[in-house]
Design an enzyme around this catalytic site. Structure first.
Site, short mmCIF file in Angstrom:
data_model
loop_
_atom_site.label_atom_id
_atom_site.label_comp_id
_atom_site.label_asym_id
_atom_site.label_seq_id
_atom_site.Cartn_x
_atom_site.Cartn_y
_atom_site.Cartn_z
CG PHE A 265 -10.14 -6.22 -9.94
CD1 PHE A 265 -10.74 -6.42 -8.71
CD2 PHE A 265 -9.81 -4.92 -10.29
CE1 PHE A 265 -11.01 -5.36 -7.85
CE2 PHE A 265 -10.07 -3.84 -9.44
CZ PHE A 265 -10.67 -4.07 -8.21
CE1 TYR B 272 -0.97 -1.95 -12.55
CE2 TYR B 272 -3.02 -1.04 -11.69
CZ TYR B 272 -1.98 -1.01 -12.60
OH TYR B 272 -1.95 -0.04 -13.57
CG ASP B 273 -6.05 -7.83 -6.56
OD1 ASP B 273 -5.62 -6.84 -5.93
OD2 ASP B 273 -7.27 -8.13 -6.60
CE LYS C 161 -8.78 -6.92 -3.62
NZ LYS C 161 -8.99 -6.71 -5.06
CG ASP D 33 -10.76 7.38 -8.58
OD1 ASP D 33 -11.24 7.03 -9.68
OD2 ASP D 33 -9.59 7.80 -8.45
NE ARG E 18 -12.93 -1.40 -4.50
CZ ARG E 18 -11.76 -1.80 -5.03
NH1 ARG E 18 -11.32 -3.03 -4.86
NH2 ARG E 18 -11.06 -0.96 -5.75
#
Ligand code: ITT
Length: 198
Positions: free
Chosen positions: A152, A154-155, A175, A69, A181
């Site tokens: 993907f 708000y990147d 990233k 989440d 993440r």
């Protein structure tokens, strides 16, 4: 050993698969389950939602299950969109609508007040109800317009000051190295490797 990655978000799944590459785990996606339940994400925190997703899917599937989440926390917006990041522009919205809304509400916010962070909580749940959580963040700034077409969510609006680029302009490998993440999943990997031995 099989690990169910309980996400319907293809962007997350791609990143998690890439971060787990080379591990002995066999990754199972939600698309491999028959009629999985819809988990209602009504928790007040990332942790509550991550636990709920992981525990409900582990119980349903019988697999060790990993759920993520995550979301964007913007200082000038008192932490919004936070746990509502996926549906900031409404229940049936998409990334484009969410980014448009964020740009609109941030109009007029000065450059020095545009700090934000992506947060991630991952929950690892066993079919017997046990569950452990891990977390990570990455700090950045909200841009005045979209830049880049990778990633993907708000990147394209999230600039990483160290690189002078948005998350959507950075290759997946970078990233994953710096993201909320990647940081979080690297905390789970030692336990996954241990479990895979048995
Ligand atoms: P699942 O619950 O099925 O995993 P979801 O997209 O609904 O998918 P969340 O409830 O955790 O997942 O919401 C996460 C939202 O936060 C996601 O839809 C994006 O809008 C944003 N987000 C999270 N991680 C992101 C990232 O790495 N880059 C850009 N936006 C991100």
């Amino acid at each position: 050993m099989k690990l169910l990655v309980a996400t319907g978000n293809q962007g997350k799944l791609k990143e998690i698969r890439s971060l787990l590459e080379g591990s002995p785990l066999e990754i199972v996606g939600l698309d491999q389950l028959v009629d999985p339940p819809e988990v209602v994400e009504d928790g007040a925190t990332f942790t509550a939602n991550a636990r709920k997703k992981a525990q409900e899917m582990a119980e349903f599937s019988g697999y060790l299950t990993l759920a993520d989440d995550s979301g964007l926390v913007v200082n000038a917006l008192n932490g919004a969109p936070g746990v509502y990041s996926a549906r900031y522009a409404g229940e049936q919205c998409d990334d484009i609508a969410n980014n448009d809304k964020l740009l609109t509400v941030m109009e007029g916010v000065a450059d020095e007040k545009r700090q934000a962070a992506f947060h991630c909580v991952m929950a690892l749940a066993w079919p017997d109800g046990r569950c452990e959580t891990y977390e990570g963040q990455v700090s950045g700034l909200i841009m005045h317009g979209l830049r880049g077409d990778g990633g993907f969510g708000y990147d394209p609006l999230f600039i990483v000051p160290e690189y002078g680029k948005t998350m959507a302009e950075l290759p997946l490998e970078i990233k994953n190295r710096i993201s909320h993440r990647g940081t979080t999943l690297r905390k789970v990997i030692p336990l996954l490797q241990e479990l895979a031995k048995h």
